[in-house]
Design a protein around this motif. Structure first.
Motif, mmCIF file in Angstrom:
data_model
loop_
_atom_site.group_PDB
_atom_site.id
_atom_site.type_symbol
_atom_site.label_atom_id
_atom_site.label_comp_id
_atom_site.label_asym_id
_atom_site.label_seq_id
_atom_site.Cartn_x
_atom_site.Cartn_y
_atom_site.Cartn_z
ATOM 1 N N LEU A 1 0.863 -1.114 0.052
ATOM 2 C CA LEU A 1 0.070 0.031 0.049
ATOM 3 C C LEU A 1 0.736 1.326 -0.084
ATOM 4 O O LEU A 1 2.023 0.997 0.201
ATOM 5 N N THR A 2 0.575 2.268 -0.454
ATOM 6 C CA THR A 2 1.026 3.568 -0.265
ATOM 7 C C THR A 2 0.492 4.379 0.821
ATOM 8 O O THR A 2 -0.578 4.428 0.737
ATOM 9 N N ALA A 3 1.315 5.001 1.442
ATOM 10 C CA ALA A 3 0.973 5.956 2.635
ATOM 11 C C ALA A 3 1.667 7.373 2.656
ATOM 12 O O ALA A 3 2.637 7.502 2.082
ATOM 13 N N SER A 4 1.096 8.011 3.690
ATOM 14 C CA SER A 4 1.827 9.376 3.930
ATOM 15 C C SER A 4 1.969 9.541 5.186
ATOM 16 O O SER A 4 0.875 9.089 6.132
ATOM 17 N N ASP A 5 3.408 9.901 5.847
ATOM 18 C CA ASP A 5 3.101 10.230 7.394
ATOM 19 C C ASP A 5 2.585 11.366 7.917
ATOM 20 O O ASP A 5 2.029 12.183 7.129
ATOM 21 N N SER A 6 2.660 11.620 9.063
ATOM 22 C CA SER A 6 2.015 12.902 9.641
ATOM 23 C C SER A 6 2.331 14.116 9.103
ATOM 24 O O SER A 6 1.676 15.188 9.289
ATOM 25 N N ALA A 7 3.682 14.219 8.525
ATOM 26 C CA ALA A 7 4.197 15.469 7.942
ATOM 27 C C ALA A 7 3.963 15.328 6.403
ATOM 28 O O ALA A 7 4.272 16.296 5.832
ATOM 29 N N GLY A 8 3.341 14.232 5.905
ATOM 30 C CA GLY A 8 3.029 14.401 4.548
ATOM 31 C C GLY A 8 4.218 13.538 3.595
ATOM 32 O O GLY A 8 3.844 13.635 2.322
ATOM 33 N N ALA A 9 5.027 13.133 4.102
ATOM 34 C CA ALA A 9 6.133 12.381 3.315
ATOM 35 C C ALA A 9 5.431 10.918 2.966
ATOM 36 O O ALA A 9 4.867 10.342 3.761
ATOM 37 N N VAL A 10 5.593 10.719 1.748
ATOM 38 C CA VAL A 10 4.841 9.414 1.020
ATOM 39 C C VAL A 10 5.924 8.309 1.146
ATOM 40 O O VAL A 10 7.300 8.522 0.920
ATOM 41 N N PHE A 11 5.479 7.299 1.665
ATOM 42 C CA PHE A 11 6.206 5.798 1.677
ATOM 43 C C PHE A 11 5.201 4.838 1.255
ATOM 44 O O PHE A 11 4.230 4.943 1.146
ATOM 45 N N GLY A 12 6.055 3.515 1.367
ATOM 46 C CA GLY A 12 5.183 2.186 0.747
ATOM 47 C C GLY A 12 5.189 1.197 2.028
ATOM 48 O O GLY A 12 6.221 1.329 2.963
ATOM 49 N N VAL A 13 4.285 0.266 1.968
ATOM 50 C CA VAL A 13 4.265 -0.709 3.048
ATOM 51 C C VAL A 13 4.372 -2.103 2.415
ATOM 52 O O VAL A 13 3.575 -2.157 1.242
ATOM 53 N N TRP A 14 5.420 -2.875 2.673
ATOM 54 C CA TRP A 14 5.618 -4.010 1.938
ATOM 55 C C TRP A 14 5.242 -5.308 2.769
ATOM 56 O O TRP A 14 6.116 -5.573 3.700
ATOM 57 N N GLN A 15 4.265 -6.165 2.517
ATOM 58 C CA GLN A 15 4.133 -7.378 3.255
ATOM 59 C C GLN A 15 4.520 -8.520 2.265
ATOM 60 O O GLN A 15 3.921 -8.655 1.337
ATOM 61 N N ALA A 16 5.526 -9.232 2.479
ATOM 62 C CA ALA A 16 6.008 -9.955 1.662
ATOM 63 C C ALA A 16 5.234 -11.199 1.454
ATOM 64 O O ALA A 16 4.605 -11.998 2.319
ATOM 65 N N GLY A 17 5.207 -11.464 0.245
ATOM 66 C CA GLY A 17 4.620 -12.901 -0.250
ATOM 67 C C GLY A 17 5.924 -13.830 -0.643
ATOM 68 O O GLY A 17 6.478 -14.039 0.275
ATOM 69 N N ASP A 18 5.954 -14.129 -2.056
ATOM 70 C CA ASP A 18 7.008 -14.828 -2.286
ATOM 71 C C ASP A 18 8.554 -14.095 -2.593
ATOM 72 O O ASP A 18 9.568 -14.589 -3.155
ATOM 73 N N PHE A 19 8.251 -12.678 -2.428
ATOM 74 C CA PHE A 19 9.364 -11.814 -2.680
ATOM 75 C C PHE A 19 9.476 -10.852 -1.442
ATOM 76 O O PHE A 19 8.920 -9.914 -1.355
ATOM 77 N N PRO A 20 10.437 -11.046 -0.537
ATOM 78 C CA PRO A 20 10.671 -10.213 0.506
ATOM 79 C C PRO A 20 11.155 -8.802 0.316
ATOM 80 O O PRO A 20 10.831 -8.102 1.188
ATOM 81 N N GLY A 21 11.805 -8.471 -0.690
ATOM 82 C CA GLY A 21 12.400 -7.382 -1.033
ATOM 83 C C GLY A 21 13.769 -7.505 -1.938
ATOM 84 O O GLY A 21 14.094 -8.317 -2.400
#
Length: 263
Positions: A109-129
Motif C-alpha cells: 500500500l501507499t501511505a503518507s506520514d503525519s508530515a506528508g512524506a509518502v512511503f510504501g508498506v510491503w508485506q512479503a509474499g514470495d518476494f521479501p524485497g
C-alpha cells in the motif's frame, strides 16, 4: 521468484520508480547502473524488476493516468500485516490506501506520514524485497527529509517501533530497531533547491563506484544535479534528477554505511 533476505518489520526493504514511460526509465537506469530487467506478470501491470547479476534491486511501475505529474521513487517499509499497518498509520495521523496484492509477490500500500512524506508498506509474499544491497547499482540507504523531525520521529516510533539516535554535532538522526540503523532523518534546511521544493519525502540512495563519474555519466544521459556532491561521514553523496523528473541519490559504495539487509 527466488527469495532474498528476510526483512524485519520497519526496515526499508524495497524501492520502486513510478513513471509513465518505463522504456525510457529502463534505458536511463540500465545504462547508468548496468541493470538488467525482468518484466513481471501482466496481471501486475507488467511490473518490472531491475536486476544486478540476476538479483532484484528495485522495481519500475507505470503510474496511473491521473497520478503524480512527475516520476518518483518510493521507499517501502517491511511489515508483517499490511492491513494492520494501515490502521496504525491512520491512528498516528497519517494516510494509507487499501492494501493491493502484487501477483503473489507482496501485499503493498501507499501511505503518507503525519508530515506528508509518502512511503510504501510491503508485506512479503514470495518476494521479501531487495535481494542485493550495499553494492554498486543497489540500494545503500533510505533517508527521510522533513521540516519537523520530532513529529516524524514520533510517527515512525508509533507505527513501526523505530527508536532514534541524533548526532551530537548535527541535527541528523538515525532511525533504529534494536539499535540497528534502518534509515536517516535529515532536516529540510540541510538540502538545496530543488530538493527542498519536494517538501517532506523519502530519498533513496544507490551505491556507485565513483560519485563523480556517475554524476558525469548521468548528465550525459540527460539527468541534472539537484544537490551536491557533498562529503559526509558515510561517503561522497549527490542527488540527481533523472530525465523524467525523479530524484535519486548516489553514494560511493566503498564508503557507504551498510544497509539493514535482512534480519
Amino acid at each position: 521468484m527466488s527469495q532474498g533476505p528476510r526483512y524485519r518489520e520497519g526496515m526499508p526493504c524495497w524501492v520502486d520508480l513510478l513513471t509513465d514511460d518505463r522504456d525510457a526509465a529502463a534505458e536511463f537506469y540500465g545504462t547508468l547502473f548496468g541493470w538488467d530487467f525482468a518484466v513481471g506478470d501482466p496481471a501486475a501491470g507488467l511490473y518490472t524488476f531491475c536486476q544486478v547479476d540476476g538479483q532484484s534491486v528495485a522495481g519500475i511501475a507505470r503510474r496511473a493516468a491521473d497520478g503524480a505529474t512527475e516520476a518518483v521513487w518510493t521507499t517501502y517499509l517491511a511489515v508483517d500485516d499490511a492491513a494492520g499497518a494501515a490502521t496504525r498509520i491512520r491512528a498516528a495521523g497519517g494516510v494509507a490506501t487499501e492494501p493491493l496484492e502484487l501477483a503473489g509477490h507482496a501485499t503493498l500500500l501507499t501511505a503518507s506520514d503525519s508530515a506528508g512524506a509518502v512511503f510504501g508498506v510491503w508485506q512479503a509474499g514470495d518476494f521479501p524485497g531487495a535481494q542485493l544491497v550495499d553494492e554498486p547499482g543497489s540500494l545503500v540507504w533510505n533517508e527521510l527529509v522533513v521540516t519537523d523531525a520530532d513529529r516524524a520521529l514520533d510517527f515512525y516510533h508509533r507505527v513501526f517501533g523505530h527508536g532514534a539516535r541524533t548526532s551530537p554535532d548535527s541535527d541528523y538522526s538515525v532511525l533504529e530497531l534494536d539499535e540497528r540503523p534502518v534509515g536517516g532523518v535529515l532536516p529540510m534546511s540541510a538540502v538545496e533547491e530543488p530538493v527542498a521544493a519536494l517538501g517532506p519525502h523519502w530519498a533513496v540512495y544507490f551505491g556507485v563506484e565513483s560519485t563523480e563519474d556517475t554524476i558525469a555519466h548521468a548528465r550525459r544521459l540527460g539527468a541534472t544535479t539537484a544537490d551536491g556532491p557533498n562529503d559526509t561521514p558515510y561517503g561522497r553523496v549527490a542527488t540527481l534528477r533523472d530525465p523524467q523528473g525523479a530524484f535519486f541519490g548516489v553514494v560511493d559504495a566503498r564508503d557507504a554505511a551498510p544497509s539493514p539487509a535482512g534480519g
